[in-house]
Design an enzyme around this catalytic site. Structure first.
Site, PDB file in Angstrom:
ATOM      1  N   ASP A   1       0.797  -1.226   0.000  1.00 59.61           N
ATOM      2  CA  ASP A   1       0.000   0.000   0.000  1.00 59.61           C
ATOM      3  C   ASP A   1       0.828   1.275   0.000  1.00 59.61           C
ATOM      4  O   ASP A   1       0.663   2.143  -0.842  1.00 59.61           O
ATOM      5  CB  ASP A   1      -0.928  -0.022   1.211  1.00 59.61           C
ATOM      6  CG  ASP A   1      -1.611   1.306   1.452  1.00 59.61           C
ATOM      7  OD1 ASP A   1      -2.202   1.827   0.490  1.00 59.61           O
ATOM      8  OD2 ASP A   1      -1.547   1.814   2.574  1.00 59.61           O
TER       9      ASP A   1
ATOM     10  N   ASP B   1       4.172   0.703   4.274  1.00 63.01           N
ATOM     11  CA  ASP B   1       3.958  -0.544   5.001  1.00 63.01           C
ATOM     12  C   ASP B   1       3.899  -1.697   4.001  1.00 63.01           C
ATOM     13  O   ASP B   1       4.151  -1.520   2.812  1.00 63.01           O
ATOM     14  CB  ASP B   1       2.670  -0.469   5.829  1.00 63.01           C
ATOM     15  CG  ASP B   1       1.471  -0.034   4.977  1.00 63.01           C
ATOM     16  OD1 ASP B   1       1.591   0.026   3.744  1.00 63.01           O
ATOM     17  OD2 ASP B   1       0.404   0.240   5.551  1.00 63.01           O
TER      18      ASP B   1
ATOM     19  N   GLU C   1       5.320  10.003   4.208  1.00 62.77           N
ATOM     20  CA  GLU C   1       5.063   8.655   3.708  1.00 62.77           C
ATOM     21  C   GLU C   1       4.519   8.736   2.282  1.00 62.77           C
ATOM     22  O   GLU C   1       3.673   9.568   1.989  1.00 62.77           O
ATOM     23  CB  GLU C   1       4.059   7.923   4.593  1.00 62.77           C
ATOM     24  CG  GLU C   1       3.841   6.475   4.166  1.00 62.77           C
ATOM     25  CD  GLU C   1       3.002   5.683   5.163  1.00 62.77           C
ATOM     26  OE1 GLU C   1       2.976   4.443   5.056  1.00 62.77           O
ATOM     27  OE2 GLU C   1       2.367   6.304   6.039  1.00 62.77           O
TER      28      GLU C   1
END
Length: 653
Positions: A92, A95, A458
């Site tokens: 995704d 992670d 992220e």
């Protein structure tokens, strides 16, 4: 384990609560949405944004298409708990969970981009790369759909996954698979899967008719499953990460529109329009929601744009323009907040994802003949200003490996490639995650490039999806050259397998060695369950005293999984022998303090009272810490082997 991430804080009931400010004067407005005076190499940025998806690949990688040397096979047991092959697809974000809702959304967006700009992908040389990216996920989504009314929508447990900080190639946690079916349906995630495969079928119809037909069959079955059940009661495992806040009617419209475009079957168009009355509305009104953005959760924004072009109906044109006006010049006295440096800022999670995706929609709609002509340039200027912000117009690029001051520490497990399950080890990201769009700054333009900053730093598959679509449109308008033969082949920055050694104790007839075998692999990270090393000694002094290798005994003082041999000849004529220390069957992998290294303490002893032992002529004694009880040090003369092949160190000549 860090705080759980919520990629979208938007409940359908909160859609009208986006931060907004009063419309400013026309002069100020023009400054905010004006076209950036700088253009970038959009061809290079596009090239790298597509490469990002290669780094996200799960499963058995295709060697012939790899452009890097630091990703390896991973997740090869995915689906085993359900006796089904669920390997493949994309991780995704930073992670290693496979969440199918944002994955399918990403593929639908990439396919939309090809639908709009195929010629530009051909011209830039990037068509095959984006097709490969799309097919990688489409193959997986079809695996997840083993029968008409069964769909596996997630592999991996968010809690278990987020509790570990390591590269995907050596994951050891349980990776359960989750499904929806007729008794426990999930229309949101199934509808999005239908949209992904229908859009894939559309763009590949001319180049691979059989594959396109396969995708289309799955898409139609998935749509029927979602449309028949109209429920998300079974979609539970992603809660806390990818809740369906907006419900499923937006996905049903989105999927039906793509099915109409892929089949020209008007029944799908009728279906798409029939759900419009169920779309989210602004609080206490009947107005279709317009104060948010097109994203993995709410796709009615994209659906209404496609419906506007297909039908030319005013209801859709009005709704699209309300939304785009809110993001640009303002609508009805309100508009999206802007940072001081010009980013249209919706919320803290993925602020750049929203802005660039809306830039894509704005640029696409601006070229539709039904767009209000006085708004065309506003929408185009907005699109360019937002992509340029992402690429570095403020002096900071938010795309890894592109432009100036680009992120060096993205929150990404496999790119960071820690061997000790710590974000601080190593102190740098071992791999360059080319093309990854990170979350972005806060409302004040503040941004911190730290690996722990998962809110701003992220990347994610869905972040890059609309971003990629906007990049190819900027390439169409402003050009830029992709880098010829670009790849992500890296030179390792550290020894991957090695032994640290020192003397535990010694005497006139023995030596005891403390040795620690390490696996800090990262190119790619890999399991070391067949590791061994050799410790070389010269027994000339024993032979001179009338003894042989058979008179040397081996004993263990401490052992974390190795098997120690007796002395084995290497060059018997010169009295060179070695002790083989074999850790086969012991998992040594870059996954934690106790995982990446194993210790063994072994003693080599001559017969009692034969006090001629001499370490100084031992090949492997050279360079180790000879102070009894001292800290082991890197031992270049203790070679390491993986399944019998030397991977580190020197052997006697």
């Amino acid at each position: 384990m860090f705080k759980r991430k919520f990629k979208n804080l938007c409940l359908s009931s909160l859609m009208g609560m986006a931060v907004s400010v009063p419309v400013l004067s026309s002069k100020t407005t023009k400054t905010i949405i004006g076209t950036s005076s700088t253009s970038y190499n959009y061809g290079e940025a596009l090239q790298k944004s597509l490469m990002f998806y290669e780094f996200q690949c799960s499963g058995k990688l295709t060697a012939s298409t790899r452009r890097d040397n630091w990703r390896g096979d991973s997740g090869l047991l995915d689906g085993a708990d359900s006796a089904i092959d669920l390997t493949g697809g994309y991780y995704d974000a930073g992670d290693n969970v496979k969440f199918n809702l944002p994955m399918a959304y990403s593929i639908a967006m990439l396919s939309w981009s090809v639908y709009e700009n195929k010629a530009d992908y051909v011209k830039s040389g990037q068509l095959q790369y984006i097709v490969n990216d799309i097919r990688w996920a489409a193959d997986y989504i079809m695996k997840c759909h083993p029968s008409s009314n069964v769909y596996y929508y997630q592999v991996g447990d968010g809690g278990l996954d987020h509790a570990w900080w390591g590269p995907s190639e050596v994951m050891q946690m349980s990776r359960p698979s989750y499904k929806v079916d007729l008794s426990s349906p999930g229309s949101t995630v199934v509808g999005e899967a239908a949209a992904a495969l229908a859009s894939t079928a559309l763009i590949l119809k001319d180049s691979d008719a059989s594959y396109s037909a396969k995708c289309l069959k799955h898409a139609e079955d998935l749509f029927n499953f979602a449309d028949t059940t109209k429920s998300d009661v079974g979609y539970q495992a992603a809660n806390g990460y990818y809740n369906s806040w907006s419900g499923f009617y937006d996905e049903l419209s989105w999927a039906a529109v793509w099915l109409y475009l892929a089949t020209n079957d008007s029944s799908y168009l009728n279906k798409a329009e029939s759900y419009v009355a169920n779309w989210a509305v602004e609080n206490q009104t009947t107005t279709i929601a317009y104060k948010w953005a097109h994203n993995w959760d709410d796709v009615h924004y994209g659906a209404q744009l496609l419906l506007a072009r297909i039908t030319n109906k005013q209801i859709y044109k009005d709704s699209v323009e309300r939304n785009l006006d809110f993001w640009t010049t303002g609508y009805n006295g309100e508009k999206i907040s802007y940072t001081p440096k010009g980013l249209a800022w919706l919320q803290q999670w993925g602020s750049l994802r929203y802005a660039t995706t809306m830039g894509f929609l704005a640029d696409v709609y601006s070229e539709y003949s039904g767009c209000t002509q006085s708004k065309v340039q506003n929408y185009k200027n907005f699109a360019k200003s937002q992509i340029d912000y992402a690429l570095g117009s403020t002096g900071t690029s938010f795309v890894v490996g592109f432009g100036v001051n680009s992120p060096k520490h993205p929150h990404h497990r496999t790119a960071e490639s820690s061997w000790s399950d710590q974000q601080t080890v190593p102190t740098y990201s071992r791999h360059t995650l080319y093309g990854a769009l990170v979350g972005g700054p806060d409302i004040t333009d503040a941004y911190t490039d730290e690996v722990s900053n998962y809110t701003q730093n992220e990347p994610a598959c869905d972040y890059n999806a609309g971003f990629t679509g906007l990049l190819v449109r900027m390439y169409h308008n402003y050009g830029g050259n992709p880098i010829a033969n670009f790849n992500a082949v890296e030179t390792p920055t550290n020894d991957e397998f090695f032994v640290e050694a020192g003397v535990n104790a010694s005497g006139t007839n023995f030596v005891e060695i403390k040795a620690v075998i390490n696996n800090k692999s990262g190119w790619p990270a890999r399991m070391g369950d067949k590791l061994s090393f050799k410790y070389f000694i010269d027994i000339s002094e024993l032979v001179k005293a009338g003894y042989s290798s058979k008179d040397v005994t081996l004993s263990l003082n401490y052992n974390q999984g190795g098997v120690v041999s007796g002395l084995i000849p290497w060059n018997a004529t010169k009295n060179i022998y070695y002790v083989n220390v074999d850790f086969t069957g012991t998992k040594i992998y870059p996954g934690g303090q106790s995982a990446y290294k194993k210790e063994i303490q072994f003693r080599m002893s001559a017969p009692q009272n034969v006090n001629v032992w001499d370490n100084s002529n031992d090949f492997s004694y050279i360079g180790i810490n000879v102070t009894p009880g001292g800290q082991p040090v890197l031992a270049a003369n203790i070679p390491v082997y993986n399944n019998g092949t030397k991977v580190y160190g020197n052997e006697p000549s």
